[in-house]
Design a protein around this motif. Structure first.
Motif, PDB file in Angstrom:
ATOM      1  N   GLY A 261       0.825  -1.216   0.000  1.00 17.48           N
ATOM      2  CA  GLY A 261       0.000   0.000   0.000  1.00 17.48           C
ATOM      3  C   GLY A 261       0.852   1.256   0.000  1.00 17.48           C
ATOM      4  N   GLU A 262       1.893   1.214   0.820  1.00 19.43           N
ATOM      5  CA  GLU A 262       2.841   2.340   0.938  1.00 19.43           C
ATOM      6  C   GLU A 262       3.565   2.564  -0.405  1.00 19.43           C
ATOM      7  OE1 GLU A 262       6.923   2.373   3.462  1.00 19.43           O
ATOM      8  OE2 GLU A 262       5.220   1.361   4.411  1.00 19.43           O
ATOM      9  N   LEU A 263       3.935   1.465  -1.047  1.00 20.63           N
ATOM     10  CA  LEU A 263       4.653   1.533  -2.324  1.00 20.63           C
ATOM     11  C   LEU A 263       3.770   2.176  -3.393  1.00 20.63           C
ATOM     12  CD1 LEU A 263       6.993   0.699  -4.258  1.00 20.63           C
ATOM     13  CD2 LEU A 263       5.980  -1.593  -4.340  1.00 20.63           C
ATOM     14  N   VAL A 264       2.515   1.745  -3.474  1.00 24.64           N
ATOM     15  CA  VAL A 264       1.591   2.298  -4.471  1.00 24.64           C
ATOM     16  C   VAL A 264       1.348   3.783  -4.188  1.00 24.64           C
ATOM     17  CG1 VAL A 264      -0.807   2.227  -5.299  1.00 24.64           C
ATOM     18  CG2 VAL A 264       0.518   0.089  -5.046  1.00 24.64           C
ATOM     19  N   ASP A 265       1.082   4.131  -2.936  1.00 24.94           N
ATOM     20  CA  ASP A 265       0.841   5.536  -2.586  1.00 24.94           C
ATOM     21  C   ASP A 265       2.052   6.411  -2.948  1.00 24.94           C
ATOM     22  OD1 ASP A 265      -1.657   4.958  -1.660  1.00 24.94           O
ATOM     23  OD2 ASP A 265      -1.118   4.971   0.464  1.00 24.94           O
ATOM     24  N   PHE A 266       3.235   5.895  -2.682  1.00 23.20           N
ATOM     25  CA  PHE A 266       4.453   6.632  -3.026  1.00 23.20           C
ATOM     26  C   PHE A 266       4.574   6.833  -4.539  1.00 23.20           C
ATOM     27  CE2 PHE A 266       9.026   5.931  -4.239  1.00 23.20           C
ATOM     28  CZ  PHE A 266       9.425   7.244  -4.075  1.00 23.20           C
ATOM     29  N   MET A 267       4.311   5.774  -5.306  1.00 22.00           N
ATOM     30  CA  MET A 267       4.522   5.846  -6.757  1.00 22.00           C
ATOM     31  C   MET A 267       3.545   6.793  -7.449  1.00 22.00           C
ATOM     32  SD  MET A 267       7.252   4.163  -7.425  1.00 22.00           S
ATOM     33  CE  MET A 267       7.205   4.089  -9.222  1.00 22.00           C
ATOM     34  N   ILE A 268       2.417   7.089  -6.783  1.00 24.09           N
ATOM     35  CA  ILE A 268       1.444   8.006  -7.392  1.00 24.09           C
ATOM     36  C   ILE A 268       1.487   9.396  -6.734  1.00 24.09           C
ATOM     37  CG2 ILE A 268      -0.041   6.087  -8.048  1.00 24.09           C
ATOM     38  CD1 ILE A 268      -1.970   6.828  -5.825  1.00 24.09           C
ATOM     39  N   SER A 269       2.479   9.613  -5.871  1.00 29.52           N
ATOM     40  CA  SER A 269       2.515  10.863  -5.097  1.00 29.52           C
ATOM     41  C   SER A 269       3.024  12.064  -5.899  1.00 29.52           C
ATOM     42  CB  SER A 269       3.389  10.672  -3.853  1.00 29.52           C
ATOM     43  OG  SER A 269       4.735  10.433  -4.227  1.00 29.52           O
TER      44      SER A 269
ATOM     45  N   GLU B  89      22.809  -0.166   1.859  1.00 26.74           N
ATOM     46  CA  GLU B  89      23.664  -1.249   1.346  1.00 26.74           C
ATOM     47  C   GLU B  89      24.185  -0.968  -0.065  1.00 26.74           C
ATOM     48  OE1 GLU B  89      21.044  -4.604   1.675  1.00 26.74           O
ATOM     49  OE2 GLU B  89      20.942  -4.377   3.855  1.00 26.74           O
ATOM     50  N   ALA B  90      23.855   0.185  -0.609  1.00 29.30           N
ATOM     51  CA  ALA B  90      24.217   0.480  -2.010  1.00 29.30           C
ATOM     52  C   ALA B  90      25.690   0.884  -2.116  1.00 29.30           C
ATOM     53  CB  ALA B  90      23.318   1.589  -2.553  1.00 29.30           C
ATOM     54  N   ALA B  91      26.334   0.455  -3.206  1.00 29.06           N
ATOM     55  CA  ALA B  91      27.755   0.749  -3.431  1.00 29.06           C
ATOM     56  C   ALA B  91      27.956   2.235  -3.764  1.00 29.06           C
ATOM     57  CB  ALA B  91      28.271  -0.119  -4.577  1.00 29.06           C
ATOM     58  N   GLU B  92      29.162   2.702  -3.499  1.00 25.00           N
ATOM     59  CA  GLU B  92      29.561   4.083  -3.813  1.00 25.00           C
ATOM     60  C   GLU B  92      29.293   4.409  -5.275  1.00 25.00           C
ATOM     61  OE1 GLU B  92      30.737   6.474  -1.823  1.00 25.00           O
ATOM     62  OE2 GLU B  92      30.565   5.073  -0.134  1.00 25.00           O
ATOM     63  N   GLY B  93      28.801   5.604  -5.516  1.00 27.03           N
ATOM     64  CA  GLY B  93      28.621   6.072  -6.891  1.00 27.03           C
ATOM     65  C   GLY B  93      27.331   5.626  -7.541  1.00 27.03           C
ATOM     66  N   THR B  94      26.571   4.736  -6.884  1.00 27.83           N
ATOM     67  CA  THR B  94      25.306   4.288  -7.469  1.00 27.83           C
ATOM     68  C   THR B  94      24.226   5.355  -7.242  1.00 27.83           C
ATOM     69  OG1 THR B  94      24.639   3.127  -5.454  1.00 27.83           O
ATOM     70  CG2 THR B  94      25.869   1.847  -7.091  1.00 27.83           C
ATOM     71  N   VAL B  95      23.150   5.256  -8.031  1.00 23.65           N
ATOM     72  CA  VAL B  95      22.042   6.208  -7.894  1.00 23.65           C
ATOM     73  C   VAL B  95      21.482   6.161  -6.474  1.00 23.65           C
ATOM     74  CG1 VAL B  95      19.688   6.753  -8.647  1.00 23.65           C
ATOM     75  CG2 VAL B  95      21.408   6.057 -10.339  1.00 23.65           C
ATOM     76  N   ARG B  96      21.250   4.942  -5.985  1.00 26.97           N
ATOM     77  CA  ARG B  96      20.615   4.837  -4.668  1.00 26.97           C
ATOM     78  C   ARG B  96      21.538   5.292  -3.547  1.00 26.97           C
ATOM     79  NH1 ARG B  96      17.326  -0.721  -6.115  1.00 26.97           N
ATOM     80  NH2 ARG B  96      15.308   0.241  -6.581  1.00 26.97           N
ATOM     81  N   LYS B  97      22.839   5.036  -3.668  1.00 28.40           N
ATOM     82  CA  LYS B  97      23.779   5.527  -2.654  1.00 28.40           C
ATOM     83  C   LYS B  97      23.776   7.058  -2.619  1.00 28.40           C
ATOM     84  CE  LYS B  97      27.363   5.477   0.150  1.00 28.40           C
ATOM     85  NZ  LYS B  97      27.323   4.833   1.470  1.00 28.40           N
ATOM     86  N   ASP B  98      23.774   7.651  -3.810  1.00 30.94           N
ATOM     87  CA  ASP B  98      23.896   9.108  -3.885  1.00 30.94           C
ATOM     88  C   ASP B  98      22.591   9.832  -3.588  1.00 30.94           C
ATOM     89  OD1 ASP B  98      26.505   8.712  -4.524  1.00 30.94           O
ATOM     90  OD2 ASP B  98      26.393   9.450  -6.573  1.00 30.94           O
ATOM     91  N   PHE B  99      21.442   9.217  -3.959  1.00 30.42           N
ATOM     92  CA  PHE B  99      20.199   9.987  -3.950  1.00 30.42           C
ATOM     93  C   PHE B  99      19.047   9.398  -3.137  1.00 30.42           C
ATOM     94  CE2 PHE B  99      21.939  10.964  -8.362  1.00 30.42           C
ATOM     95  CZ  PHE B  99      22.530  12.148  -7.969  1.00 30.42           C
ATOM     96  N   ALA B 100      19.010   8.076  -2.909  1.00 28.02           N
ATOM     97  CA  ALA B 100      17.817   7.482  -2.283  1.00 28.02           C
ATOM     98  C   ALA B 100      17.658   7.966  -0.849  1.00 28.02           C
ATOM     99  CB  ALA B 100      17.906   5.959  -2.325  1.00 28.02           C
ATOM    100  N   LEU B 101      16.381   8.074  -0.434  1.00 24.47           N
ATOM    101  CA  LEU B 101      16.083   8.561   0.919  1.00 24.47           C
ATOM    102  C   LEU B 101      15.872   7.412   1.893  1.00 24.47           C
ATOM    103  CD1 LEU B 101      13.526  11.352  -0.060  1.00 24.47           C
ATOM    104  CD2 LEU B 101      15.940  11.622   0.534  1.00 24.47           C
ATOM    105  N   SER B 102      15.396   6.271   1.386  1.00 20.88           N
ATOM    106  CA  SER B 102      15.073   5.121   2.240  1.00 20.88           C
ATOM    107  C   SER B 102      14.856   3.908   1.349  1.00 20.88           C
ATOM    108  CB  SER B 102      13.794   5.410   3.032  1.00 20.88           C
ATOM    109  OG  SER B 102      12.691   5.490   2.129  1.00 20.88           O
ATOM    110  N   ILE B 103      14.613   2.750   1.956  1.00 17.71           N
ATOM    111  CA  ILE B 103      14.370   1.541   1.157  1.00 17.71           C
ATOM    112  C   ILE B 103      13.121   1.692   0.294  1.00 17.71           C
ATOM    113  CG2 ILE B 103      13.112   0.320   2.988  1.00 17.71           C
ATOM    114  CD1 ILE B 103      14.561  -2.262   2.016  1.00 17.71           C
ATOM    115  N   GLY B 104      12.165   2.468   0.745  1.00 13.18           N
ATOM    116  CA  GLY B 104      10.937   2.690  -0.035  1.00 13.18           C
ATOM    117  C   GLY B 104      11.118   3.795  -1.060  1.00 13.18           C
ATOM    118  N   GLU B 105      11.652   4.918  -0.614  1.00  9.93           N
ATOM    119  CA  GLU B 105      11.848   6.076  -1.495  1.00  9.93           C
ATOM    120  C   GLU B 105      13.262   5.996  -2.062  1.00  9.93           C
ATOM    121  OE1 GLU B 105      10.318   9.800  -0.119  1.00  9.93           O
ATOM    122  OE2 GLU B 105       8.653   8.856   0.910  1.00  9.93           O
TER     123      GLU B 105
END
Ligand code: DAT
Ligand code: MG
Length: 140
Positions: free
Chosen positions: A61-69, A97-113
């Motif tokens: 539910g959280e994933l769907v709400d996020f993707m349409i936010s 857990e993301a490696a250096e230089g990856t999109v998620r390491k540099d920009f992600a806010l959380s496992i969901g976002e």
């Protein structure tokens, strides 16, 4: 290794923070070419269907709400071994857990976002591309 196509989404947390260009630069720097791209605001029905494989998970539910936010950018990326290469550029699902230089390491806010989606196999790549794009929209 063959030339493949994979499907990518730049997610709401990233479009909201104006990170679309920085993320696309990482794809291009890795040798992935954008052969289709559009900015859309997903409907609830689209998000539920796209993530149907996760419908029984507690975070669905959280994933769907996020993707349409907020709007997202859906894209098709092409290149040598594109499916695995894109997953490498993205980094691990959990940014901690993301490696250096990856999109998620540099920009992600959380496992969901976590800023980006990428197909995980040839079958899902083909299905996901078809879900959002017609053949005429793929311009290699
Ligand atoms: P990925 O996006 O790396 O392919 P996945 O397919 O396992 O990861 O999960 C799809 C999305 O669901 C993921 O990008 C974010 C969300 N998600 C996964 N695990 C989660 C969790 N434990 N808590 C909250 N959201 C989660
Ligand atoms: Mg996945």
């Amino acid at each position: 290794m063959a030339i493949e196509r994979t499907f990518s989404i730049i997610k709401p947390d990233a479009t909201k923070r104006n990170l679309t260009g920085k993320i696309i630069a990482k794809f291009e720097d890795a040798g992935l070419r954008i052969v289709a791209s559009k900015r859309i605001h997903m409907s609830k029905e689209q998000a539920e269907a796209f993530y149907g494989v996760h419908k029984d998970r507690p975070f669905f539910g959280e994933l769907v709400d996020f993707m349409i936010s907020e709007p997202v950018v859906v894209q098709v990326l092409e290149g040598e071994d594109a499916i695995a290469k894109n997953r490498e550029v993205m980094g691990a699902t959990n940014p901690a857990e993301a490696a250096e230089g990856t999109v998620r390491k540099d920009f992600a806010l959380s496992i969901g976002e976590n800023s980006v989606h990428g197909s995980d196999a040839p079958e899902t790549a083909a299905e996901e591309i078809k879900f959002f794009f017609s053949d005429a929209e793929l311009v290699g």
